[in-house]
Scaffold this motif. Structure first.
Motif, mmCIF file in Angstrom:
data_model
loop_
_atom_site.group_PDB
_atom_site.id
_atom_site.type_symbol
_atom_site.label_atom_id
_atom_site.label_comp_id
_atom_site.label_asym_id
_atom_site.label_seq_id
_atom_site.Cartn_x
_atom_site.Cartn_y
_atom_site.Cartn_z
ATOM 1 N N VAL A 134 0.788 -1.156 0.445
ATOM 2 C CA VAL A 134 -0.321 0.024 -0.088
ATOM 3 C C VAL A 134 0.988 1.224 0.296
ATOM 4 C CG1 VAL A 134 -1.705 1.217 1.170
ATOM 5 C CG2 VAL A 134 -1.575 -1.113 1.131
ATOM 6 N N VAL A 135 0.800 2.065 -1.079
ATOM 7 C CA VAL A 135 1.514 2.956 -1.307
ATOM 8 C C VAL A 135 0.654 4.588 -1.126
ATOM 9 C CG1 VAL A 135 3.262 2.050 -2.132
ATOM 10 C CG2 VAL A 135 1.561 3.169 -3.864
ATOM 11 N N THR A 136 1.446 5.917 -1.279
ATOM 12 C CA THR A 136 0.473 7.149 -0.840
ATOM 13 C C THR A 136 0.978 8.427 -1.643
ATOM 14 O OG1 THR A 136 -0.124 8.593 0.058
ATOM 15 C CG2 THR A 136 1.266 7.551 1.072
ATOM 16 N N GLY A 137 1.515 8.821 -2.008
ATOM 17 C CA GLY A 137 1.837 9.833 -2.468
ATOM 18 C C GLY A 137 2.712 10.901 -1.507
ATOM 19 N N GLY A 192 -4.485 -0.064 -15.775
ATOM 20 C CA GLY A 192 -3.220 -0.481 -14.830
ATOM 21 C C GLY A 192 -2.798 0.144 -13.730
ATOM 22 N N ALA A 193 -1.704 -0.277 -13.822
ATOM 23 C CA ALA A 193 -0.629 0.209 -12.754
ATOM 24 C C ALA A 193 -0.274 1.681 -12.493
ATOM 25 C CB ALA A 193 0.138 -0.623 -12.272
ATOM 26 N N SER A 194 0.490 1.527 -14.587
ATOM 27 C CA SER A 194 0.500 2.591 -14.641
ATOM 28 C C SER A 194 -0.239 4.042 -14.257
ATOM 29 C CB SER A 194 1.517 3.085 -16.336
ATOM 30 O OG SER A 194 2.094 2.754 -15.421
ATOM 31 N N PRO A 195 -0.646 4.412 -14.581
ATOM 32 C CA PRO A 195 -1.909 5.200 -14.312
ATOM 33 C C PRO A 195 -2.284 6.147 -13.303
ATOM 34 C CG PRO A 195 -3.460 3.580 -15.617
ATOM 35 C CD PRO A 195 -1.748 3.500 -16.114
ATOM 36 N N MET A 196 -2.908 4.181 -12.926
ATOM 37 C CA MET A 196 -3.166 4.276 -10.874
ATOM 38 C C MET A 196 -2.169 5.247 -10.154
ATOM 39 S SD MET A 196 -2.105 3.065 -7.958
ATOM 40 C CE MET A 196 -1.988 1.396 -8.630
ATOM 41 N N LEU A 197 -0.854 4.987 -10.580
ATOM 42 C CA LEU A 197 0.503 5.312 -9.798
ATOM 43 C C LEU A 197 -0.061 6.785 -10.704
ATOM 44 C CD1 LEU A 197 2.727 2.144 -9.797
ATOM 45 C CD2 LEU A 197 1.500 3.423 -8.005
ATOM 46 N N VAL A 198 0.275 7.503 -11.294
ATOM 47 C CA VAL A 198 -0.169 8.722 -11.566
ATOM 48 C C VAL A 198 -0.646 9.338 -10.760
ATOM 49 C CG1 VAL A 198 -0.688 10.800 -13.328
ATOM 50 C CG2 VAL A 198 0.754 8.952 -14.170
ATOM 51 N N ASP A 199 -2.014 9.397 -10.581
ATOM 52 C CA ASP A 199 -3.046 9.948 -9.162
ATOM 53 C C ASP A 199 -2.340 9.224 -7.860
ATOM 54 O OD1 ASP A 199 -4.550 10.993 -11.440
ATOM 55 O OD2 ASP A 199 -6.069 9.293 -11.114
ATOM 56 N N VAL A 201 0.487 10.102 -6.934
ATOM 57 C CA VAL A 201 1.930 10.636 -7.300
ATOM 58 C C VAL A 201 0.889 12.293 -6.303
ATOM 59 C CG1 VAL A 201 3.317 11.505 -7.944
ATOM 60 C CG2 VAL A 201 3.393 8.938 -8.163
ATOM 61 N N GLY A 202 0.290 12.445 -7.902
ATOM 62 C CA GLY A 202 -0.096 13.480 -7.882
ATOM 63 C C GLY A 202 -1.149 13.962 -6.668
ATOM 64 N N GLY A 203 -1.675 13.205 -5.342
ATOM 65 C CA GLY A 203 -2.217 13.356 -5.164
ATOM 66 C C GLY A 203 -3.828 12.838 -4.939
ATOM 67 N N GLU A 204 -4.162 12.766 -6.483
ATOM 68 C CA GLU A 204 -5.551 12.667 -6.862
ATOM 69 C C GLU A 204 -6.569 10.996 -5.391
ATOM 70 O OE1 GLU A 204 -7.155 14.675 -8.112
ATOM 71 O OE2 GLU A 204 -5.557 16.079 -8.402
ATOM 72 N N LEU A 205 -5.608 10.186 -5.337
ATOM 73 C CA LEU A 205 -5.729 9.213 -4.419
ATOM 74 C C LEU A 205 -5.391 9.649 -2.987
ATOM 75 C CD1 LEU A 205 -5.468 6.603 -7.759
ATOM 76 C CD2 LEU A 205 -7.344 7.238 -5.800
ATOM 77 N N SER A 206 -5.874 8.720 -2.032
ATOM 78 C CA SER A 206 -5.209 8.758 -0.663
ATOM 79 C C SER A 206 -4.444 7.626 -0.473
ATOM 80 C CB SER A 206 -6.225 8.452 0.361
ATOM 81 O OG SER A 206 -7.312 7.705 0.181
ATOM 82 N N MET A 207 -4.188 7.050 -1.392
ATOM 83 C CA MET A 207 -3.861 5.082 -0.966
ATOM 84 C C MET A 207 -3.895 4.293 -2.848
ATOM 85 S SD MET A 207 -4.534 2.581 1.377
ATOM 86 C CE MET A 207 -5.798 1.847 1.937
ATOM 87 N N GLY A 208 -2.669 3.547 -3.406
ATOM 88 C CA GLY A 208 -2.514 3.342 -3.887
ATOM 89 C C GLY A 208 -2.662 1.872 -3.566
ATOM 90 N N TRP A 209 -2.311 0.754 -3.799
ATOM 91 C CA TRP A 209 -2.230 -0.763 -4.418
ATOM 92 C C TRP A 209 -1.461 -1.378 -5.312
ATOM 93 C CZ3 TRP A 209 -3.577 -5.695 -5.965
ATOM 94 C CH2 TRP A 209 -3.288 -6.460 -4.778
ATOM 95 N N GLY A 221 12.795 7.185 -6.493
ATOM 96 C CA GLY A 221 12.998 8.593 -6.444
ATOM 97 C C GLY A 221 12.076 9.027 -5.404
ATOM 98 N N GLY A 222 11.316 9.169 -4.863
ATOM 99 C CA GLY A 222 11.198 10.013 -3.492
ATOM 100 C C GLY A 222 9.634 10.395 -4.041
ATOM 101 N N LYS A 223 8.937 9.559 -5.064
ATOM 102 C CA LYS A 223 6.936 10.087 -5.434
ATOM 103 C C LYS A 223 6.218 9.319 -4.555
ATOM 104 C CE LYS A 223 9.541 12.630 -9.020
ATOM 105 N NZ LYS A 223 9.057 14.075 -9.160
#
Length: 331
Positions: A134-137, A192-199, A201-209, A221-223
């Protein structure tokens, strides 16, 4: 004239190499020996599945095949690749690097999955376990699972989870987490995971998996920040990142995924056995284990019988959780 001893040594090395090559070819039945093996992957290049396929393809180059190629067929939560392999000639030269959710969870969550997890493909070998995270921006105010839970309780309408697959183990883990902690996590599906992770990183999602291995470049990279890993032990590649279980949240322990090789159901037993031997031999090489570990993956191999039993066992264990969550994907 060359000295006799060095010449004999050279000839000896050549003979050993030739014998090894002959042995490798001899282990493959007619039709496989010298044939072009294709490993079909249900995701785009660059992700965890693609990494696993390419690392194994490199190790299989001396197994007796003419060549070993990776064929990326992304789409439909990896079901497109499943269908490609299902319809392929059952000669043992086309296999599918299957993600475990297709065998364990999606048959329970999809109203019409479009495939039969038991009958379409034949198991060959389990290759690797895929710890997820589970990750976040990086700009979010929380940096651990405990901090996230506290934040989510104060901001219940903002708790969201980005997913590449609705009904995945990450989705079920988030459902169980929210239920246990008194808030609701809204799942958000992506192609896909790539567009999800864009959001993320941008703070549009509170977390991703997603698979931890796929997200390590963004982390380094500190993102993004890792809030917690699945499973019950830390990854050697991420020694400073605790598991969710360590932090008091066991809901993500079972969210660790795995990848296994499957072949068309009508593939002859001799070809399946040869493929099993080849992949398990590659899995036993220390250099492969080191490469997988460096990528945030865990080397773990099992044969055909063990793979079939594991898929059935995990599907059975997920069934009551899926029913409790009431997840039905209709597409």
């Amino acid at each position: 004239m060359r000295p006799l001893l060095p010449l004999l040594r050279t000839l000896g090395v050549a003979a050993v190499a030739a014998a090894a090559l002959h042995t490798a070819h001899a282990e493959l039945p007619p039709g496989l020996a010298g044939g072009n093996l294709k490993i079909v992957v249900g995701y785009a290049a660059g992700g965890a599945a693609d990494t696993v396929a390419r690392l194994y393809a490199e190790q299989l180059k001396d197994a007796g095949f003419g060549s070993v190629l990776v064929d990326n067929k992304p789409g439909a939560s990896a079901r497109l690749a499943w269908d490609v392999v299902k319809k392929s000639k059952p000669d043992g030269l086309t296999v599918y690097l299957a993600p475990s959710p297709l065998l364990t969870i999606l048959p329970l969550t999809y109203k019409t999955p479009g495939y039969d997890a038991e009958k379409d493909l034949a198991p060959v070998a389990l290759l690797v376990e895929i710890p997820t995270a589970v990750v976040t921006g990086a700009s979010q105010p929380y940096s651990s699972m405990k901090q996230y839970v506290e934040w989510a309780r104060q901001n219940p309408k903002k708790a969201s989870l980005g997913l590449a697959t609705i009904g995945s183990s990450g989705h079920l883990g988030a459902f169980a987490l929210g239920k246990a902690q008194g808030f609701e996590v809204t799942p958000v599906a992506y192609r896909g995971a790539s567009p999800m992770l864009v959001d993320v990183v941008g703070g549009e999602l509170s977390m991703g998996w997603d698979a931890a291995a796929s997200m390590m470049p963004l982390y380094k990279g500190g993102k993004i920040k890792f809030l917690g890993l699945s499973g019950d032990k830390r990854l050697p590649a991420l020694p400073d990142v605790p598991t969710a279980k360590e932090q008091g949240f066991p809901e993500f322990v079972a969210a660790t995924s795995w990848y296994a090789v499957y072949a068309p159901a009508a593939t002859p037993p001799a070809a399946l056995a040869a493929l099993e031997r080849s992949f398990l031999a590659a899995a036993a090489r220390p250099e492969l284990a080191r490469s997988l570990e460096a990528a945030g993956l865990v080397a773990h191999a099992e044969g055909r019988a063990e793979l079939a039993q594991r898929a059935q066992r995990e599907r059975k264990s997920w069934e009551p959780i899926v029913k409790a969550a009431g997840i039905v994907v209709d597409e």
